[in-house]
Structure formats: structure tokens, C-alpha cells
Design a protein around this motif. Structure first.
Motif, short mmCIF file in Angstrom:
data_model
loop_
_atom_site.label_atom_id
_atom_site.label_comp_id
_atom_site.label_asym_id
_atom_site.label_seq_id
_atom_site.Cartn_x
_atom_site.Cartn_y
_atom_site.Cartn_z
N ALA A 104 10.47 -5.01 -9.43
CA ALA A 104 11.23 -3.76 -9.42
C ALA A 104 12.72 -3.98 -9.22
N PHE A 105 13.13 -5.17 -8.77
CA PHE A 105 14.55 -5.44 -8.57
C PHE A 105 15.24 -5.82 -9.88
N ASN A 106 14.47 -6.10 -10.93
CA ASN A 106 15.03 -6.50 -12.22
C ASN A 106 15.32 -5.27 -13.08
N ALA A 107 16.46 -5.29 -13.76
CA ALA A 107 16.87 -4.17 -14.61
C ALA A 107 15.88 -3.88 -15.74
N ALA A 108 15.06 -4.85 -16.11
CA ALA A 108 14.09 -4.66 -17.20
C ALA A 108 12.74 -4.15 -16.69
N GLY A 166 0.82 -1.21 0.00
CA GLY A 166 0.00 0.00 0.00
C GLY A 166 0.84 1.26 0.00
N GLY A 167 0.22 2.37 -0.38
CA GLY A 167 0.90 3.65 -0.35
C GLY A 167 1.39 4.10 -1.71
N ASP A 168 2.39 4.96 -1.69
CA ASP A 168 2.93 5.57 -2.90
C ASP A 168 3.67 4.57 -3.78
N ALA A 169 3.63 4.81 -5.09
CA ALA A 169 4.46 4.03 -6.01
C ALA A 169 5.91 4.41 -5.78
N LEU A 170 6.81 3.47 -5.98
CA LEU A 170 8.24 3.71 -5.79
C LEU A 170 8.94 3.62 -7.13
N ASP A 171 9.86 4.54 -7.39
CA ASP A 171 10.64 4.55 -8.64
C ASP A 171 11.77 3.53 -8.50
N ALA A 172 11.73 2.48 -9.32
CA ALA A 172 12.71 1.40 -9.23
C ALA A 172 14.14 1.90 -9.44
N ALA A 173 14.31 2.92 -10.27
CA ALA A 173 15.66 3.44 -10.54
C ALA A 173 16.25 4.14 -9.32
N GLU A 174 15.42 4.54 -8.36
CA GLU A 174 15.90 5.24 -7.17
C GLU A 174 15.94 4.34 -5.93
#
Length: 167
Positions: free
Chosen positions: A113-117, A72-80
Motif C-alpha cells: 500500500a505504500f507504493n504508488a502503483a 485484521g479489521g477494516d480495509a484501508l484506502d491507500a490513497a488516504e
């Protein structure tokens, strides 16, 4: 009898201290301007950083796999994203370089989100996992406690803890 010009400031009968007021006032105005500008710069420097995203994450660990689920909550930017793992309080010798595909100390092919693709945003309902290789130290084994710290752009988001289960 004094003439009209004798009574004007700066006239022949004006005293030298009256004529020096203009430069002193200019210096005072300049000093006040410098102090105010310094206050504005200090306020801009001391502005608090953007707050960390608000999220609810959960953690599970089975054999060599660590999985984090966005509940739940905000989306997270995988690159950050930054993920730091400790096992029984001891940091892994090699930490996962999120996002990645293949890295020393980990089996290839993390998910989510842990995958580079990844597509970029880690949203509610999405899971991300990686497998810790036996060459990384300490090793994941059933019964050990795993702690995962997640941060975004250097701002802490969550500290998660679980016990490794056998799969």
C-alpha cells in the motif's frame, strides 16, 4: 345598546392593544423560526466525524526497512493513508509521502500500500514497507526504537512501536 359589529374584534369598540396582537404574534413566530433554524444548523455542524477504520497492524524494522502488516479489521484506502515515523522519539526529517515510488529521504520502490502503483485497498494479510535512506535523519540503526503513526484521511488508526533489528 351595542350592535353585533361593535362586539367583533377590531370593531369600533375594540381597544388598540387587541388590534396590535397580530403583528406581535407574527414577530414572535418569526423569532421562533430563526431560533429553531439556528439549532438545526448547529446540530449539523456539531455532527461527529466518521469514525476511523478499525484495524490491527503490526510493525517490524530491520536495518533500513520499515514494514507494517495488516493483521485484521477494516480495509484501508491507500490513497488516504498517512504515515509518520519517529526514531527514538525524534521525527524523521523527511516523512514518507504515502503512496510513493521515489521520494527524498527514502530508497525507491516501497512495497504494498505504500507504493504508488498499489491497487487501492490495503487488506488483511497485506504488508507494506519502505526503506529509509541514510540521508534522512535520524538514521535507522539496530537497537533504536521506531514509532510509526498510521492515519486514514486524518483520523488516527494505529501507533506502532518496535526496536530495529539487524538483518
Amino acid at each position: 345598546m351595542p350592535t353585533d359589529t361593535d362586539l367583533l374584534p377590531g370593531g369600533p369598540s375594540a381597544d388598540r392593544s387587541e388590534r396590535a396582537l397580530a403583528p406581535v404574534a407574527g414577530v414572535l413566530l418569526l423569532a421562533i423560526t430563526v431560533v429553531l433554524a439556528g439549532g438545526v444548523v448547529t446540530a449539523a455542524i456539531d455532527t461527529p466525524a466518521e469514525p476511523a477504520p478499525t484495524t490491527f497492524l503490526s510493525l517490524s524494522a530491520t536495518d533500513d526497512r520499515i514494514t507494517v502488516t495488516h493483521r485484521g479489521g477494516d480495509a484501508l484506502d491507500a490513497a488516504e493513508l498517512e504515515v509518520r515515523v519517529r526514531i527514538d522519539g525524534e521525527p524523521l526529517a523527511r516523512q514518507p509521502p504515502i503512496p510513493f515510488f521515489s521520494a527524498a529521504g527514502f530508497h525507491p520502490g516501497p512495497t504494498g500500500a505504500f507504493n504508488a502503483a498499489t491497487d487501492g485497498d490495503w487488506r488483511v494479510g497485506g504488508s507494506a514497507s519502505f526503506r529509509v535512506a541514510g540521508t534522512n535523519d535520524p538514521t535507522l540503526e539496530p537497537g533504536r526504537t521506531v514509532t510509526v503513526d498510521v492515519s486514514v484521511d486524518g483520523r488516527p488508526v494505529a501507533t506502532l512501536e518496535t526496536v530495529v533489528e539487524s538483518g
